[in-house]
Design an enzyme around this catalytic site. Sequence first.
Site, PDB file in Angstrom:
ATOM      1  N   GLU A 230      -9.895  -9.962  -7.935  1.00 55.67           N
ATOM      2  CA  GLU A 230      -8.838  -8.960  -7.728  1.00 55.67           C
ATOM      3  C   GLU A 230      -7.668  -9.129  -8.703  1.00 55.67           C
ATOM      4  OE1 GLU A 230      -9.941  -8.295  -3.004  1.00 55.67           O
ATOM      5  OE2 GLU A 230      -8.028  -9.237  -3.500  1.00 55.67           O
TER       6      GLU A 230
ATOM      7  N   LYS B 201       0.827  -1.216   0.000  1.00 53.89           N
ATOM      8  CA  LYS B 201       0.000   0.000   0.000  1.00 53.89           C
ATOM      9  C   LYS B 201       0.865   1.271   0.000  1.00 53.89           C
ATOM     10  CE  LYS B 201      -4.059  -2.148   2.211  1.00 53.89           C
ATOM     11  NZ  LYS B 201      -5.058  -2.022   3.312  1.00 53.89           N
TER      12      LYS B 201
ATOM     13  N   HIS C 191      -2.251  -5.481   1.441  1.00 55.67           N
ATOM     14  CA  HIS C 191      -3.573  -6.073   1.201  1.00 55.67           C
ATOM     15  C   HIS C 191      -3.391  -7.517   0.774  1.00 55.67           C
ATOM     16  CE1 HIS C 191      -7.582  -6.787  -0.536  1.00 55.67           C
ATOM     17  NE2 HIS C 191      -6.922  -7.384  -1.515  1.00 55.67           N
TER      18      HIS C 191
ATOM     19  N   THR D  69      -5.510  -7.103  10.560  1.00 56.73           N
ATOM     20  CA  THR D  69      -5.831  -5.802   9.948  1.00 56.73           C
ATOM     21  C   THR D  69      -5.294  -4.646  10.786  1.00 56.73           C
ATOM     22  OG1 THR D  69      -7.865  -6.806   9.088  1.00 56.73           O
ATOM     23  CG2 THR D  69      -7.728  -4.392   9.052  1.00 56.73           C
TER      24      THR D  69
ATOM     25  N   ASN E 128      -2.047   0.227   6.775  1.00 57.20           N
ATOM     26  CA  ASN E 128      -1.550  -1.047   7.304  1.00 57.20           C
ATOM     27  C   ASN E 128      -0.700  -1.848   6.313  1.00 57.20           C
ATOM     28  OD1 ASN E 128      -3.616  -1.824   5.658  1.00 57.20           O
ATOM     29  ND2 ASN E 128      -4.790  -2.908   7.220  1.00 57.20           N
TER      30      ASN E 128
ATOM     31  N   PHE F 277     -15.317   3.857   6.965  1.00 59.69           N
ATOM     32  CA  PHE F 277     -13.939   4.203   6.589  1.00 59.69           C
ATOM     33  C   PHE F 277     -13.721   4.236   5.071  1.00 59.69           C
ATOM     34  CE2 PHE F 277     -14.061  -0.402   7.625  1.00 59.69           C
ATOM     35  CZ  PHE F 277     -13.637  -0.950   6.422  1.00 59.69           C
TER      36      PHE F 277
ATOM     37  N   ARG G 291      -2.337 -14.193   3.977  1.00 60.71           N
ATOM     38  CA  ARG G 291      -3.049 -13.493   5.063  1.00 60.71           C
ATOM     39  C   ARG G 291      -2.275 -13.658   6.384  1.00 60.71           C
ATOM     40  NH1 ARG G 291      -7.356 -10.057   4.012  1.00 60.71           N
ATOM     41  NH2 ARG G 291      -7.727 -10.348   6.245  1.00 60.71           N
TER      42      ARG G 291
ATOM     43  N   TYR H 224     -12.373  -1.463  -3.756  1.00 57.45           N
ATOM     44  CA  TYR H 224     -12.941  -1.676  -2.415  1.00 57.45           C
ATOM     45  C   TYR H 224     -14.471  -1.567  -2.397  1.00 57.45           C
ATOM     46  CZ  TYR H 224      -8.452  -1.941   0.063  1.00 57.45           C
ATOM     47  OH  TYR H 224      -7.223  -2.328   0.544  1.00 57.45           O
TER      48      TYR H 224
ATOM     49  N   ARG I 287       2.473  -6.576   8.822  1.00 53.09           N
ATOM     50  CA  ARG I 287       1.771  -5.450   9.435  1.00 53.09           C
ATOM     51  C   ARG I 287       2.374  -5.075  10.780  1.00 53.09           C
ATOM     52  NH1 ARG I 287      -4.295  -7.109   7.301  1.00 53.09           N
ATOM     53  NH2 ARG I 287      -4.387  -5.619   5.557  1.00 53.09           N
TER      54      ARG I 287
HETATM   55  N1  UDP Z   1      -9.779  -0.393   7.324  1.00 53.25           N
HETATM   56  C1  UDP Z   1      -9.882   0.804   8.016  1.00 53.25           C
HETATM   57  N2  UDP Z   1     -10.591   0.820   9.204  1.00 53.25           N
HETATM   58  C2  UDP Z   1     -11.186  -0.293   9.707  1.00 53.25           C
HETATM   59  C3  UDP Z   1     -11.080  -1.497   9.001  1.00 53.25           C
HETATM   60  C4  UDP Z   1     -10.376  -1.511   7.822  1.00 53.25           C
HETATM   61  O1  UDP Z   1      -9.367   1.830   7.590  1.00 53.25           O
HETATM   62  O2  UDP Z   1     -11.801  -0.208  10.787  1.00 53.25           O
HETATM   63  C5  UDP Z   1      -9.042  -0.411   6.059  1.00 53.25           C
HETATM   64  C6  UDP Z   1      -7.679  -1.121   6.160  1.00 53.25           C
HETATM   65  O3  UDP Z   1      -6.754  -0.464   5.285  1.00 53.25           O
HETATM   66  C7  UDP Z   1      -8.023  -2.514   5.673  1.00 53.25           C
HETATM   67  C8  UDP Z   1      -9.038  -2.212   4.563  1.00 53.25           C
HETATM   68  O4  UDP Z   1      -9.795  -1.129   5.090  1.00 53.25           O
HETATM   69  O5  UDP Z   1      -6.881  -3.201   5.226  1.00 53.25           O
HETATM   70  C9  UDP Z   1      -9.966  -3.341   4.194  1.00 53.25           C
HETATM   71  O6  UDP Z   1     -10.588  -3.817   5.379  1.00 53.25           O
HETATM   72  P1  UDP Z   1     -10.730  -5.381   5.655  1.00 53.25           P
HETATM   73  O7  UDP Z   1     -11.667  -5.541   6.805  1.00 53.25           O
HETATM   74  O8  UDP Z   1     -11.048  -6.094   4.382  1.00 53.25           O
HETATM   75  O9  UDP Z   1      -9.247  -5.773   6.178  1.00 53.25           O
HETATM   76  P2  UDP Z   1      -8.095  -6.658   5.499  1.00 53.25           P
HETATM   77  O10 UDP Z   1      -8.756  -7.737   4.689  1.00 53.25           O
HETATM   78  O11 UDP Z   1      -7.260  -5.718   4.645  1.00 53.25           O
HETATM   79  O12 UDP Z   1      -7.302  -7.204   6.657  1.00 53.25           O
HETATM   80 MG    MG Z   2     -10.206  -7.592   3.229  1.00 52.08          MG
END
Ligand code: UDP
Ligand code: MG
Length: 138
Positions: free
Chosen positions: A127, A10, A116, A92, A113, A58, A86, A50, A103
Amino acid sequence: MSEKTFGIIKPDAVGKGYTGEILSMIEKNGFRIAGLKKVRLSKEKAEGFYFVHRERPFFNSLTDFMSEGPIVVMVLEKENAIADWRKLMGATNPADADEGTIRKTFAENIERNAVHGSDSPESAGIEIPYFFNQLELV
Ligand code: UDP
Ligand code: MG
């Protein structure tokens, strides 16, 4: 049998010069890099990526962040690639991420973070072609 997943380094991590270290962690953990390029998302392209999060509070901030600077997009291949990527990424929220994860090591906060990763075969199947055509996967 090998599986493909989709990943992003990112804008926060690219901007701070962590691209090389993150790619090194990926290779050391047994992933083959099948596709790799540096791109800059428009706000619209970030919103499309997204789309599943469009109702979340968010969403606007996240898509501003994802379009603020260049990203590195990747297709990673190994056995169990989706779950293993993952796991290497970590939770996250970096505050909850395990030691040694990307992370935990590089992320600033729950939004900025560092990386992705696709969360399922269905997501990977959407994707990967959002960024790569067949000729770019080798
Ligand atoms: N995100 C955020 N606030 C939150 C949760 C997620 O800004 O409370 C952002 C963060 O960059 C995250 C992305 O949104 O990676 C997508 O969220 P997801 O729940 O899919 O998390 P991921 O799969 O990336 O762990
Ligand atoms: Mg996700």
